[in-house]
Design an enzyme around this catalytic site. Structure first.
Site, PDB file in Angstrom:
ATOM      1  N   TRP A 144      -3.673   7.497  21.959  1.00  0.00           N
ATOM      2  CA  TRP A 144      -2.220   7.351  21.752  1.00  0.00           C
ATOM      3  C   TRP A 144      -1.870   6.151  20.869  1.00  0.00           C
ATOM      4  O   TRP A 144      -2.433   5.071  21.028  1.00  0.00           O
ATOM      5  CB  TRP A 144      -1.539   7.151  23.110  1.00  0.00           C
ATOM      6  CG  TRP A 144      -0.116   6.730  23.008  1.00  0.00           C
ATOM      7  CD1 TRP A 144       0.362   5.445  22.905  1.00  0.00           C
ATOM      8  CD2 TRP A 144       1.034   7.567  22.966  1.00  0.00           C
ATOM      9  NE1 TRP A 144       1.739   5.442  22.805  1.00  0.00           N
ATOM     10  CE2 TRP A 144       2.171   6.738  22.851  1.00  0.00           C
ATOM     11  CE3 TRP A 144       1.218   8.959  23.027  1.00  0.00           C
ATOM     12  CZ2 TRP A 144       3.473   7.247  22.798  1.00  0.00           C
ATOM     13  CZ3 TRP A 144       2.515   9.465  22.974  1.00  0.00           C
ATOM     14  CH2 TRP A 144       3.619   8.610  22.864  1.00  0.00           C
ATOM     15  N   ASP A 147       4.586   2.302  18.278  1.00  0.00           N
ATOM     16  CA  ASP A 147       5.227   1.481  17.234  1.00  0.00           C
ATOM     17  C   ASP A 147       4.252   0.757  16.291  1.00  0.00           C
ATOM     18  O   ASP A 147       3.256   0.198  16.751  1.00  0.00           O
ATOM     19  CB  ASP A 147       6.060   0.359  17.867  1.00  0.00           C
ATOM     20  CG  ASP A 147       6.846   0.785  19.081  1.00  0.00           C
ATOM     21  OD1 ASP A 147       6.877   1.973  19.388  1.00  0.00           O
ATOM     22  OD2 ASP A 147       7.427  -0.099  19.725  1.00  0.00           O
ATOM     23  N   GLN A 163       0.972  -0.215  18.534  1.00  0.00           N
ATOM     24  CA  GLN A 163       0.914  -0.008  19.972  1.00  0.00           C
ATOM     25  C   GLN A 163      -0.090   1.096  20.249  1.00  0.00           C
ATOM     26  O   GLN A 163       0.021   2.204  19.704  1.00  0.00           O
ATOM     27  CB  GLN A 163       2.309   0.401  20.479  1.00  0.00           C
ATOM     28  CG  GLN A 163       3.366  -0.663  20.296  1.00  0.00           C
ATOM     29  CD  GLN A 163       3.286  -1.731  21.370  1.00  0.00           C
ATOM     30  OE1 GLN A 163       3.725  -1.518  22.483  1.00  0.00           O
ATOM     31  NE2 GLN A 163       2.703  -2.875  21.046  1.00  0.00           N
ATOM     32  N   TRP A 171       0.999   7.565  26.517  1.00  0.00           N
ATOM     33  CA  TRP A 171       1.430   6.171  26.518  1.00  0.00           C
ATOM     34  C   TRP A 171       0.931   5.462  27.782  1.00  0.00           C
ATOM     35  O   TRP A 171       0.956   6.022  28.865  1.00  0.00           O
ATOM     36  CB  TRP A 171       2.962   6.086  26.450  1.00  0.00           C
ATOM     37  CG  TRP A 171       3.463   4.681  26.296  1.00  0.00           C
ATOM     38  CD1 TRP A 171       3.625   4.011  25.125  1.00  0.00           C
ATOM     39  CD2 TRP A 171       3.858   3.787  27.337  1.00  0.00           C
ATOM     40  NE1 TRP A 171       4.084   2.735  25.387  1.00  0.00           N
ATOM     41  CE2 TRP A 171       4.237   2.575  26.724  1.00  0.00           C
ATOM     42  CE3 TRP A 171       3.905   3.873  28.736  1.00  0.00           C
ATOM     43  CZ2 TRP A 171       4.678   1.469  27.455  1.00  0.00           C
ATOM     44  CZ3 TRP A 171       4.344   2.772  29.464  1.00  0.00           C
ATOM     45  CH2 TRP A 171       4.733   1.587  28.821  1.00  0.00           C
ATOM     46  N   TRP A 206       3.174  -5.561  24.116  1.00  0.00           N
ATOM     47  CA  TRP A 206       4.138  -4.683  23.464  1.00  0.00           C
ATOM     48  C   TRP A 206       4.496  -5.174  22.073  1.00  0.00           C
ATOM     49  O   TRP A 206       3.885  -6.086  21.530  1.00  0.00           O
ATOM     50  CB  TRP A 206       5.364  -4.528  24.356  1.00  0.00           C
ATOM     51  CG  TRP A 206       5.087  -3.681  25.581  1.00  0.00           C
ATOM     52  CD1 TRP A 206       3.898  -3.082  25.915  1.00  0.00           C
ATOM     53  CD2 TRP A 206       5.996  -3.377  26.619  1.00  0.00           C
ATOM     54  NE1 TRP A 206       4.025  -2.403  27.094  1.00  0.00           N
ATOM     55  CE2 TRP A 206       5.306  -2.566  27.558  1.00  0.00           C
ATOM     56  CE3 TRP A 206       7.325  -3.681  26.859  1.00  0.00           C
ATOM     57  CZ2 TRP A 206       5.925  -2.070  28.708  1.00  0.00           C
ATOM     58  CZ3 TRP A 206       7.943  -3.185  28.003  1.00  0.00           C
ATOM     59  CH2 TRP A 206       7.243  -2.383  28.914  1.00  0.00           C
ATOM     60  N   ASP A 358      17.157   3.003  22.218  1.00  0.00           N
ATOM     61  CA  ASP A 358      16.317   3.485  23.316  1.00  0.00           C
ATOM     62  C   ASP A 358      16.854   4.803  23.893  1.00  0.00           C
ATOM     63  O   ASP A 358      16.090   5.689  24.251  1.00  0.00           O
ATOM     64  CB  ASP A 358      16.300   2.388  24.391  1.00  0.00           C
ATOM     65  CG  ASP A 358      15.216   2.593  25.422  1.00  0.00           C
ATOM     66  OD1 ASP A 358      14.350   3.456  25.206  1.00  0.00           O
ATOM     67  OD2 ASP A 358      15.231   1.896  26.447  1.00  0.00           O
TER      68      ASP A 358
HETATM   69  N1  DQQ Z   1       7.634   0.390  22.401  1.00  0.00           N
HETATM   70  C1  DQQ Z   1       9.056   0.344  22.462  1.00  0.00           C
HETATM   71  C2  DQQ Z   1       9.318  -1.126  22.388  1.00  0.00           C
HETATM   72  C3  DQQ Z   1       8.262  -1.679  23.263  1.00  0.00           C
HETATM   73  C4  DQQ Z   1       7.081  -0.831  22.939  1.00  0.00           C
HETATM   74  C5  DQQ Z   1       9.695   1.131  21.366  1.00  0.00           C
HETATM   75  C6  DQQ Z   1       6.231  -0.485  24.126  1.00  0.00           C
HETATM   76  O1  DQQ Z   1      10.603  -1.481  22.828  1.00  0.00           O
HETATM   77  O2  DQQ Z   1       8.008  -3.050  23.010  1.00  0.00           O
HETATM   78  O3  DQQ Z   1       9.055   2.368  21.190  1.00  0.00           O
HETATM   79  O4  DQQ Z   1       5.161   0.358  23.749  1.00  0.00           O
END
Ligand code: DQQ
Length: 664
Positions: A144, A147, A163, A171, A206, A358
């Site tokens: 996976w 960001d 990420q 995730w 993150w 979000d």
């Molecule tokens: N992904 C989110 C962010 C966070 C990260 C946005 C966590 O807000 O820091 O997709 O994987």
């Protein structure tokens, strides 16, 4: 420093919060009056403005009948086909039924899992699933990714962190993956840069950003999810600054360096930006949060990156937009076609503020002015404010981040392109998500009201043989095959002209047009849709149309839309198929032009030089490998169009693990 006490000044009082209307300029939704805004307002004004925001939302909901936004609608388009136009019915639309990942930790929903419990998913074969892997978009070897994080150019290498879950294709267990490139196209995978191994990031390393300091050193600020799932900001720096690959990172022993201030939820405090240097010699950075349903961007000041002061007020706030993730804040030149260092400031400069919402998983930006004296930013056009106006990309695209490429004096944008298939299939194929082809971002000097995004020039090095088609006439209601052989890895540029007699002779056409709700590519009007069918197989049972649609009002004004219709992209019943798109500005005398990057399960589409962009994730079952074709289509009822195209076959990029003896 204790993480739960507030070492900083009091929480900003949101003095200058101004509610604007919830309508979107580009989504053509109902427009409501926007009060003009001052820069600083007392708290009671804040409360009344928040209240008016709520009332305004209620009013808009009544006016629109609670109409859902474009991407919430999974389009089902029936009938209304011209005999020569693809007549396959779109397969059944899916109402997603999913189990949350990440929400308890305070980040977005990360999983799409239709039918996972009902067991009636499509019978995917390994052949179909392996075809979906992209050939020239960045994606990890397996597992996976979400960001893009901390992109930067350092000692001859482009660095991309991301990420990443090293254990699975869903995730969780978020670490920083790391890759380097000489040209933003061919990548070498490096070992993980940072893993969750301290109390202040044990639930996830993150999203964060890199800042290049004037002495050439690098600092990274990132969000950690602590042992108690509190979001804090942490500092890291390279273990060996002389290493161009920046293989090892040291987390600052005094972490965390920022904790949620009073009034900010412990799950609503994340994603620090690249810092900028202000004329007073201090560094500033911003990060996203919310107060009730108002999305906000907090500003911190530092001189040494180890201690921070929360500044009064907020950079900006927009009622009704919810939590702001992955805020990005950067200058653009209004006079030159170059990128600017993040600290640039002064005449001929506007500032872009971007937030990833979000609640809707969409990236919205707005152009405006940064007032360094009180660290506020005011949009040029309040009706198109952050979260209610313009988007980077009207398709599948989120959590984007730019960096200033000092090597080529350009600002480059990465964005996370997630999956819209069944999570069970992601697990079978062993990976999920790709990054967009990096895009150069510039202020659009012609319109003055938007950015343009364009794939970095380096992607053109992948172009192989090309085929040109000159002035192909595509009659109303017809489809024309374009013989380019296998059509799974393409770079397409296409120019369209609609016949002027029909255009001028049309009194009025589809003034209320909307890409999503007006029938997609099968919805026929006088002046559209027309464009390309990609990832189509011969019978057209599977096809992904990308097209223009012209609307005209009785005053003779035109409004052009750029859309992509996924509703027939796959015969599979367990993938989400959207009809995406938006208005695209077309200036007097301009032809209609589009560029498409087709790379297996992804199509990135740019209209009018990148004024409007739409990215599609599609999962064909038949239009794959040698069966994938490309066609021109014109589903207008009256107008003929003439199209000229150049289509390149695209090579695959070298994206592979780094070993000491490997060079690219
Ligand atoms: N992904 C989110 C962010 C966070 C990260 C946005 C966590 O807000 O820091 O997709 O994987």
């Amino acid at each position: 420093m204790s993480m739960y006490t507030n070492p900083f000044r009091s929480f900003p009082d949101l003095e200058h919060v101004v509610p604007y209307s919830y309508d979107t300029l580009r989504d053509e939704e109902e427009q409501a009056e926007a009060p003009s805004g001052g820069r600083r307002r007392p708290m009671k004004v804040l409360l009344s403005t928040l209240l008016s925001g709520i009332l305004l939302l209620a009013l808009v909901m009544v006016l629109t009948g609670g109409q859902r936004s474009e991407e919430e609608v999974v389009e089902v388009v029936e009938g209304n086909h011209h005999p020569s136009f693809p007549s396959s019915k779109p397969s059944r639309a899916i109402e997603p039924e999913w189990v949350s990942r990440g929400v308890s930790e305070g980040v977005s929903e990360k999983a799409f899992r239709p039918y996972s419990e009902k067991g009636d998913s499509y019978p995917w074969t390994n052949l179909m699933l392996s075809w979906q892997r992209t050939a020239y978009h960045f994606q990890p070897e397996k597992n996976w990714m979400n960001d893009p994080n901390g992109p930067l150019f350092y000692k001859g290498w482009y660095h991309l962190f991301y990420q990443y879950n090293p254990d699975s294709a869903v995730w969780g267990n978020i670490t920083w993956g790391h890759a380097v490139s000489k040209d933003l196209i061919h990548w070498l995978y490096l070992p993980l840069a940072m893993v969750p191994d301290h109390w202040y990031d044990i639930n996830g390393v993150w999203t964060g950003s890199a800042t290049l300091l004037p002495d050439g050193s690098v600092v990274i600020l990132y969000t950690g999810s602590t042992d108690e799932k509190v979001q804090v900001q942490n500092l890291a720096h390279p273990a060996d600054p002389s290493d161009p690959l920046l293989l090892h990172w040291i987390k600052y022993p005094g972490n965390p360096v920022m904790v949620p201030p009073p009034g900010i939820g412990t799950l609503d405090f994340r994603d620090p930006t690249t810092a900028w240097l202000t004329p007073d010699g201090n560094w500033r950075l911003t990060l996203g949060s919310k107060v009730n349903e108002t999305g906000i961007s907090l500003v911190y000041q530092t001189t040494n990156f180890t201690s921070y002061e929360l500044l009064d007020g907020v950079l900006h706030a927009v009622p009704g937009t919810g939590m702001w993730e992955c805020v990005d804040f950067y200058p653009v030149s209004t006079t030159e076609e170059i990128g600017l260092n993040t600290s640039a400031f002064g005449p001929g400069v506007k500032h872009v503020l971007k937030a990833s919402l979000d609640d809707s998983k969409k990236d919205y930006y707005a152009l405006g002015t940064y007032y360094v004296e009180n660290d506020t930013w005011i949009p040029d056009n309040p009706v198109a404010d952050v979260g209610i106006g313009i988007r980077y990309d009207y398709g599948k695209y989120y959590a984007s981040k730019t960096f200033y490429d000092q090597h080529k004096q350009r600002r480059v944008l990465f964005g996370w392109i997630g999956e819209t298939d069944n999570e069970a299939e992601d697990i079978k194929k062993g990976w999920a998500s790709v990054q967009s082809i990096p895009r150069v971002v510039l202020f659009d000097q012609k319109t003055g009201s938007n950015l343009v995004q364009w794939p970095v020039e380096e992607v053109e090095s992948l172009r192989l043989t090309s085929t040109e088609f000159d002035k192909v006439v595509v009659g109303a209601g017809s489809v024309v095959p374009l013989d380019v052989g296998t059509a799974t890895q393409l770079d397409i540029t296409a120019e369209f002209e609609i016949d002027s007699e029909t255009l001028e002779g049309t009194i009025e056409a589809d003034i209320g047009y909307n890409c999503t709700t007006s029938g997609g590519a099968a919805g026929r009007g006088t002046l559209g849709p027309f464009g390309l069918l990609v990832l189509a197989e011969d019978s057209l049972a599977e096809q992904t149309p990308v097209y223009f649609y012209i609307a005209k009002d009785t005053d003779g004004d035109y409004r052009t839309f750029f859309c992509a219709d996924e509703s027939r992209s796959s015969l599979a019943n367990d993938v989400v198929k959207y009809v995406y798109g938006s208005y695209v500005p077309v200036l007097e005398g301009e032809k209609l032009i589009m560029r498409l990057l087709v790379d297996h399960s992804i199509v990135e589409s740019f209209a009018q030089g990148g004024r409007t962009v739409v990215t599609s994730r599609v999962y064909p079952t038949q239009a794959i490998y040698g069966a994938a074709r490309v066609f021109l289509f014109n589903n207008a009822t009256a107008a003929n169009v003439t199209a000229s195209l150049k289509i390149w076959q695209m090579n695959s990029a070298f994206i592979r693990p780094y070993f000491n003896d490997h060079h690219i």
